[in-house]
Design a protein around this motif. Sequence first.
Motif, PDB file in Angstrom:
ATOM      1  N   LEU A 101     126.024 -14.198  62.855  1.00 21.03           N
ATOM      2  CA  LEU A 101     126.354 -13.647  64.298  1.00 21.03           C
ATOM      3  C   LEU A 101     127.831 -13.420  64.436  1.00 21.03           C
ATOM      4  CD1 LEU A 101     124.325 -16.038  66.656  1.00 21.03           C
ATOM      5  CD2 LEU A 101     123.737 -13.598  65.706  1.00 21.03           C
ATOM      6  N   ASP A 102     128.686 -13.861  63.144  1.00 17.90           N
ATOM      7  CA  ASP A 102     130.165 -13.593  63.332  1.00 17.90           C
ATOM      8  C   ASP A 102     130.167 -12.172  62.699  1.00 17.90           C
ATOM      9  OD1 ASP A 102     132.660 -13.265  62.819  1.00 17.90           O
ATOM     10  OD2 ASP A 102     133.035 -15.355  62.123  1.00 17.90           O
ATOM     11  N   LEU A 103     130.522 -11.244  63.371  1.00 20.35           N
ATOM     12  CA  LEU A 103     130.695  -9.938  62.726  1.00 20.35           C
ATOM     13  C   LEU A 103     131.555  -9.809  61.563  1.00 20.35           C
ATOM     14  CD1 LEU A 103     129.623  -7.538  65.744  1.00 20.35           C
ATOM     15  CD2 LEU A 103     128.344  -8.505  63.907  1.00 20.35           C
ATOM     16  N   GLY A 104     132.670 -10.683  61.819  1.00 22.63           N
ATOM     17  CA  GLY A 104     133.816 -10.629  60.844  1.00 22.63           C
ATOM     18  C   GLY A 104     133.222 -11.071  59.405  1.00 22.63           C
ATOM     19  N   GLN A 105     132.056 -11.595  59.244  1.00 26.09           N
ATOM     20  CA  GLN A 105     131.283 -11.997  57.893  1.00 26.09           C
ATOM     21  C   GLN A 105     130.481 -10.744  57.386  1.00 26.09           C
ATOM     22  OE1 GLN A 105     129.552 -16.026  58.147  1.00 26.09           O
ATOM     23  NE2 GLN A 105     131.199 -16.851  59.059  1.00 26.09           N
ATOM     24  N   TRP A 106     130.526  -9.684  57.997  1.00 21.53           N
ATOM     25  CA  TRP A 106     129.670  -8.699  57.603  1.00 21.53           C
ATOM     26  C   TRP A 106     130.690  -7.349  56.979  1.00 21.53           C
ATOM     27  CZ3 TRP A 106     124.455  -8.001  57.227  1.00 21.53           C
ATOM     28  CH2 TRP A 106     123.700  -8.922  58.271  1.00 21.53           C
ATOM     29  N   THR A 107     130.380  -6.626  56.073  1.00 24.75           N
ATOM     30  CA  THR A 107     130.940  -5.483  55.757  1.00 24.75           C
ATOM     31  C   THR A 107     129.936  -4.120  55.619  1.00 24.75           C
ATOM     32  OG1 THR A 107     132.497  -6.763  54.069  1.00 24.75           O
ATOM     33  CG2 THR A 107     132.161  -4.223  53.928  1.00 24.75           C
ATOM     34  N   PHE A 108     130.006  -3.186  55.755  1.00 27.88           N
ATOM     35  CA  PHE A 108     128.992  -1.968  56.036  1.00 27.88           C
ATOM     36  C   PHE A 108     129.521  -1.128  55.187  1.00 27.88           C
ATOM     37  CE2 PHE A 108     129.007  -4.441  59.923  1.00 27.88           C
ATOM     38  CZ  PHE A 108     127.739  -4.864  60.138  1.00 27.88           C
TER      39      PHE A 108
ATOM     40  N   GLN B 226     130.816 -16.299  51.670  1.00 27.12           N
ATOM     41  CA  GLN B 226     130.603 -17.018  50.610  1.00 27.12           C
ATOM     42  C   GLN B 226     130.755 -18.638  50.761  1.00 27.12           C
ATOM     43  OE1 GLN B 226     131.913 -15.373  46.879  1.00 27.12           O
ATOM     44  NE2 GLN B 226     131.692 -13.367  47.625  1.00 27.12           N
ATOM     45  N   ASP B 227     131.054 -18.892  52.036  1.00 24.50           N
ATOM     46  CA  ASP B 227     131.054 -20.464  52.139  1.00 24.50           C
ATOM     47  C   ASP B 227     130.022 -20.867  52.959  1.00 24.50           C
ATOM     48  OD1 ASP B 227     131.813 -22.963  52.412  1.00 24.50           O
ATOM     49  OD2 ASP B 227     132.975 -22.507  53.868  1.00 24.50           O
ATOM     50  N   LYS B 228     128.772 -21.569  52.414  1.00 24.73           N
ATOM     51  CA  LYS B 228     127.818 -21.868  52.864  1.00 24.73           C
ATOM     52  C   LYS B 228     127.823 -22.713  54.244  1.00 24.73           C
ATOM     53  CE  LYS B 228     122.948 -21.792  51.337  1.00 24.73           C
ATOM     54  NZ  LYS B 228     121.989 -21.889  50.387  1.00 24.73           N
ATOM     55  N   GLN B 229     128.918 -23.486  54.232  1.00 23.15           N
ATOM     56  CA  GLN B 229     129.095 -24.368  55.305  1.00 23.15           C
ATOM     57  C   GLN B 229     129.538 -23.747  56.702  1.00 23.15           C
ATOM     58  OE1 GLN B 229     127.722 -27.571  54.903  1.00 23.15           O
ATOM     59  NE2 GLN B 229     127.360 -26.651  52.732  1.00 23.15           N
ATOM     60  N   THR B 230     130.082 -22.690  56.217  1.00 18.40           N
ATOM     61  CA  THR B 230     130.565 -21.710  57.752  1.00 18.40           C
ATOM     62  C   THR B 230     129.920 -20.519  57.788  1.00 18.40           C
ATOM     63  OG1 THR B 230     132.499 -20.787  56.236  1.00 18.40           O
ATOM     64  CG2 THR B 230     132.830 -22.925  57.423  1.00 18.40           C
ATOM     65  N   LEU B 231     128.644 -20.346  57.273  1.00 20.48           N
ATOM     66  CA  LEU B 231     128.130 -19.115  57.317  1.00 20.48           C
ATOM     67  C   LEU B 231     127.622 -18.793  58.757  1.00 20.48           C
ATOM     68  CD1 LEU B 231     126.738 -16.626  55.525  1.00 20.48           C
ATOM     69  CD2 LEU B 231     124.802 -18.151  55.508  1.00 20.48           C
ATOM     70  N   ASP B 232     127.729 -17.881  59.205  1.00 20.16           N
ATOM     71  CA  ASP B 232     127.276 -17.545  60.570  1.00 20.16           C
ATOM     72  C   ASP B 232     126.999 -15.822  60.539  1.00 20.16           C
ATOM     73  OD1 ASP B 232     126.587 -17.073  63.334  1.00 20.16           O
ATOM     74  OD2 ASP B 232     128.783 -17.763  64.143  1.00 20.16           O
TER      75      ASP B 232
ATOM     76  N   ALA C  88     122.884 -10.208  50.917  1.00 19.08           N
ATOM     77  CA  ALA C  88     123.777 -11.668  51.114  1.00 19.08           C
ATOM     78  C   ALA C  88     124.028 -12.429  49.943  1.00 19.08           C
ATOM     79  CB  ALA C  88     123.318 -12.406  52.266  1.00 19.08           C
ATOM     80  N   TYR C  89     125.214 -12.794  49.783  1.00 20.48           N
ATOM     81  CA  TYR C  89     125.238 -14.047  48.662  1.00 20.48           C
ATOM     82  C   TYR C  89     124.720 -15.067  48.934  1.00 20.48           C
ATOM     83  CZ  TYR C  89     129.140 -10.541  47.183  1.00 20.48           C
ATOM     84  OH  TYR C  89     129.861  -9.547  46.884  1.00 20.48           O
ATOM     85  N   LEU C  90     124.557 -15.285  50.070  1.00 19.36           N
ATOM     86  CA  LEU C  90     123.854 -16.880  50.537  1.00 19.36           C
ATOM     87  C   LEU C  90     122.774 -16.705  51.106  1.00 19.36           C
ATOM     88  CD1 LEU C  90     127.197 -18.351  52.316  1.00 19.36           C
ATOM     89  CD2 LEU C  90     126.453 -18.564  49.775  1.00 19.36           C
ATOM     90  N   GLN C  91     122.007 -17.718  50.861  1.00 18.21           N
ATOM     91  CA  GLN C  91     120.484 -17.676  51.178  1.00 18.21           C
ATOM     92  C   GLN C  91     120.124 -18.947  52.224  1.00 18.21           C
ATOM     93  OE1 GLN C  91     118.857 -14.667  50.885  1.00 18.21           O
ATOM     94  NE2 GLN C  91     120.447 -14.042  49.170  1.00 18.21           N
ATOM     95  N   SER C  92     119.227 -19.115  52.795  1.00 17.66           N
ATOM     96  CA  SER C  92     118.762 -20.345  53.424  1.00 17.66           C
ATOM     97  C   SER C  92     118.286 -21.370  52.499  1.00 17.66           C
ATOM     98  CB  SER C  92     117.663 -20.041  54.401  1.00 17.66           C
ATOM     99  OG  SER C  92     117.870 -19.009  55.402  1.00 17.66           O
ATOM    100  N   TRP C  93     117.819 -21.260  51.222  1.00 14.88           N
ATOM    101  CA  TRP C  93     117.580 -22.095  50.596  1.00 14.88           C
ATOM    102  C   TRP C  93     118.628 -22.708  49.681  1.00 14.88           C
ATOM    103  CZ3 TRP C  93     115.534 -17.190  50.746  1.00 14.88           C
ATOM    104  CH2 TRP C  93     116.119 -16.293  49.609  1.00 14.88           C
TER     105      TRP C  93
END
Length: 200
Positions: free
Chosen positions: A145-152, A137-143, A88-93
């Motif tokens: 569980l939203d499969l639209g935020q994934w690419t395979f 790539q927007d940390k405030q809306t990262l989810d 991922a581009y975004l991490q928890s920290w």
Amino acid sequence: MSTNDLGPLAITRRSASEPIRDNGETVGRLGDFWSWACSDLANNTMRGVLAEYLVATALGAATGTRTEWDTVDIRTPEKWRVEVKSTAYLQSWAQSQLSEVSFSIKPAAGWDTQTGTTSADVLRRSDVYVFCLLHHQDKQTLDPLDLGQWTFYVLPTRVLDERCPGQKTIRLSSLDRLGPLKTDFTGLQKAVAACAEGPR
């Protein structure tokens, strides 16, 4: 105690409502533990487990339970062996910049969960790799569980063996040059089937 008593545990699916007990008294629920331990879906470990579940769900292979130390991540009803990697581009920290996107493709020794032994052969044991990128790539809306935020990205393992035989990691740009099938969640089963069954 005989060694027969030390074989692999038969793991069955549990329910979130199952009680945690102390002397017969309920002190919590399994779902409370899951919420406490597994809510950070953006950390590397839990995101990886979630990615495995998403791929298993798409392939109709999520009815049992996850085997932590199996030689491949997913075994499908069609007997396809699937390795799942996530990044991922975004991490928890806190981050000063987006993370560099790369995946592990390291060949490994095989662990047999039935016998508790390790094979000395270092290789890739799957038929197909599924590379899961949480591309948001927007940390405030990262989810996650939203499969639209994934690419395979789906690739036959033999392509990695031929083009990157001893390589341990691969960047997204290098992966793209290998010609993977790029898909959203809806197309994942079809992409894996194409890579598992057809010559590429």
